[in-house]
Design an enzyme around this catalytic site. Structure first.
Site, PDB file in Angstrom:
ATOM      1  N   SER A  21       8.666   1.616   3.792  1.00 40.25           N
ATOM      2  CA  SER A  21       8.182   2.922   4.178  1.00 40.25           C
ATOM      3  C   SER A  21       7.665   2.992   5.620  1.00 40.25           C
ATOM      4  O   SER A  21       7.473   4.088   6.136  1.00 40.25           O
ATOM      5  CB  SER A  21       7.047   3.349   3.239  1.00 40.25           C
ATOM      6  OG  SER A  21       5.960   2.456   3.350  1.00 40.25           O
ATOM      7  N   LYS A  43       0.867   3.422  11.771  1.00 41.92           N
ATOM      8  CA  LYS A  43       1.423   4.138  10.615  1.00 41.92           C
ATOM      9  C   LYS A  43       0.472   5.254  10.184  1.00 41.92           C
ATOM     10  O   LYS A  43      -0.754   5.081  10.230  1.00 41.92           O
ATOM     11  CB  LYS A  43       1.658   3.139   9.467  1.00 41.92           C
ATOM     12  CG  LYS A  43       2.451   3.680   8.301  1.00 41.92           C
ATOM     13  CD  LYS A  43       2.754   2.576   7.272  1.00 41.92           C
ATOM     14  CE  LYS A  43       3.532   3.084   6.083  1.00 41.92           C
ATOM     15  NZ  LYS A  43       3.859   2.014   5.113  1.00 41.92           N
ATOM     16  N   SER A  56       7.280  -2.875   2.605  1.00 43.63           N
ATOM     17  CA  SER A  56       7.356  -1.808   3.607  1.00 43.63           C
ATOM     18  C   SER A  56       7.111  -2.214   5.055  1.00 43.63           C
ATOM     19  O   SER A  56       7.287  -1.392   5.947  1.00 43.63           O
ATOM     20  CB  SER A  56       6.376  -0.691   3.252  1.00 43.63           C
ATOM     21  OG  SER A  56       6.925   0.099   2.240  1.00 43.63           O
TER      22      SER A  56
HETATM   23  N1  GLN Z   1      10.048   0.211  -1.061  1.00 45.44           N
HETATM   24  C1  GLN Z   1       8.939  -0.077  -1.922  1.00 45.44           C
HETATM   25  C2  GLN Z   1       8.566   1.131  -2.712  1.00 45.44           C
HETATM   26  O1  GLN Z   1       9.233   2.086  -2.612  1.00 45.44           O
HETATM   27  C3  GLN Z   1       7.804  -0.626  -1.125  1.00 45.44           C
HETATM   28  C4  GLN Z   1       6.898   0.383  -0.559  1.00 45.44           C
HETATM   29  C5  GLN Z   1       5.771  -0.222   0.226  1.00 45.44           C
HETATM   30  O2  GLN Z   1       5.734  -1.439   0.451  1.00 45.44           O
HETATM   31  N2  GLN Z   1       4.838   0.603   0.620  1.00 45.44           N
HETATM   32  O3  GLN Z   1       7.626   1.137  -3.438  1.00 45.44           O
END
Ligand code: GLN
Length: 483
Positions: free
Chosen positions: A155, A80, A179
């Site tokens: 994400s 990532k 994410s």
């Molecule tokens: N979807 C969640 C957010 O928008 C989680 C993001 C994450 O785990 N980095 O914050």
């Protein structure tokens, strides 16, 4: 030879390598060819590394010399874009860090490099890991390889799509509120969010420091376990890294099947797809038939986890992102005054979602509101953590669906942040409480004639990863025997 990438796991790859069916170089070249074929459309990667083949040749040489090979030697991995690899760009999916080159390796990268993995490239992500669809990346959206009209989740959507399109055998994501697990579920893969403190955050571009963890995305639980075991250690460079607390919980549970708890409180809300409910109940039924005891449990504060998350997370985001001021590194716009320079840099360098969260976070921390919002959220956070501790006195594992719906359409939620935030309803509680959680494929539903995967989430007490792996592997086995 042509290598059938779709059939490979880490163990199978090691067998092929040791039997000289193919070399590490040939394996890396196959993945690069697969990326070339599909990534123009999918866009899982922001960048692939030109030196992947020479990395592979170096591992081939080491193997030829008879160096002791680790279980991960020669395994091609995607990383990532928010995890630092020395000398390479890490942009966190943002314009703000577009030219930023890491000056050191993240601790997990050091461990994986020592184990002999091949870094194929850096994967697309929502900007600064804020999002559930990978649409907020400055570099454009990623498509779900299983249905290219849909999102891969986020994400870590690029990391999940890379594995799902056979453009990497395994990948690394980061999970602040889901994410890793949500994109794994949307792409038919396994994803682990480790216990807070189990995997070092040194070299991870911070989103919300009390919630962030790095973890693996893979095709099988066993592959995720191999990566986790390599990455989890006590790191003095991360002050929240836990001293060797990995419990030998698997030993306790080896002789009996774990008791599974189902938090009905979390299943009550609207917005949970009927097919997701059905798939979850079917999965529980299957587990019962296989001799698991399944009990309803109470997590009365868990339904507040999402509200708590959307106060604590932006508060930490606003602090962590304060460093991007155009003076030290990354994107920089000049202004007539110092303040004008800040405003230009941050107004242009950050996308809409990052700006929204910085504003929300500054607000909940501002004097006059900090007690009403941030401190209150912190108190409820403690109650949620206590809820889990109490529940784990009666059950070994807690199960929920991973997501309230299968992968949604590209564009469907991007203009409605609230509906996007709701996709985190099942994943966020584990981050709030700091416990480990694993998403395992649990079957599929058909949408517009396409079969879309769903995920089952298993949660365990702090440092209970081994219990998750053994339950996850058993669940995989049971489902595949019934197919
Ligand atoms: N979807 C969640 C957010 O928008 C989680 C993001 C994450 O785990 N980095 O914050």
């Amino acid at each position: 030879m042509t290598i059938d990438l779709s059939s490979l796991t880490i163990a199978k790859t090691q067998k092929h390598l040791s039997e000289k069916d193919f070399s590490v170089r040939e394996l890396a070249e196959s993945y690069l060819a697969s990326i070339k074929k599909r990534d123009g459309d999918i866009h899982a990667y922001i960048e692939t590394y030109d030196d992947a083949v020479s990395q592979a040749e170096a591992v081939d040489e080491a193997l030829k010399r008879g160096d002791k090979a680790s279980a991960l030697a020669g395994i091609p991995i995607a990383v990532k874009d928010n995890i630092l690899i020395k000398g390479r760009i890490a942009s966190a999916g943002s314009r703000m860090l577009k030219p930023y080159r890491a000056t050191y390796d993240a601790s997990v990268i050091e461990r994986l490099r020592d184990a002999g993995v091949i870094f194929l490239g850096r994967t697309n992500m929502d900007e600064f890991a804020m999002g559930s669809s990978t649409e907020s990346s400055y570099y454009g959206a990623t498509k779900n390889p299983l249905d290219t009209t849909r999102v891969p989740g986020g994400s870590s959507g690029g990391s999940a799509a890379a594995v799902a399109m056979h453009g990497a055998l395994v990948s690394l994501g980061s999970d602040t509120g889901g994410s890793i697990r949500q994109p794994a579920a949307f792409c038919g893969l396994v994803g682990l969010k480790p216990t807070y403190g189990a995997v070092s955050r040194f070299g991870l571009i911070a989103m919300a420091s009390s919630l962030d963890q790095i973890g693996p995305i893979a095709k099988t639980v066993e592959d995720a376990e191999l990566l986790f075991n390599t990455m989890a250690f006590h790191d003095t460079r991360d002050s929240t890294s836990a001293a060797s607390q990995m419990k030998k919980q698997s030993a306790v549970q080896r002789n009996k099947k774990p008791i599974i708890g189902v938090p009905r409180d979390l299943m009550e809300g609207d917005g949970i797809d009927d097919d997701v409910r059905k798939n979850f109940e079917d999965s529980l039924q299957i587990l019962k038939e296989e001799g698991y005891e399944v009990r309803d449990i109470a997590l009365p504060y868990a339904p507040y986890a999402l509200a708590v998350y959307y106060i604590i997370m932006p508060a930490e985001v606003s602090s962590n992102l304060a460093r991007f001021d155009g003076l030290r590194y990354g994107f920089s716009e000049k202004g007539d005054t110092l303040l004008a320079g800040y405003v230009e840099t941050r107004g242009v360098g950050f996308g809409a979602e990052a700006r929204r969260r910085i504003l929300l976070g500054s607000y909940v921390l501002s004097s006059g509101y900090v007690d009403a919002y941030y401190r209150k959220a912190d108190i409820v956070r403690a109650s949620i953590t206590q809820d889990f501790a109490r529940a784990f006195e009666a059950v070994d594992i807690i199960a929920t669906p991973t997501t309230p719906s299968p992968a949604f359409k590209i564009g469907e939620k991007i203009s409605n942040p609230l509906s996007m935030y709701l996709s985190d309803i099942f994943t966020v509680p584990a981050n709030i409480a700091g416990i480990p959680a694993l998403s395992v494929p649990s079957g599929s539903v058909v949408r517009d004639g396409v079969s879309l995967p769903l995920g089952m989430q298993f949660m365990a007490p702090h440092f209970g990863e081994q219990a998750l792996f053994s339950a996850g592997k058993d669940f995989e086995k049971i489902l595949s025997a019934r197919m």
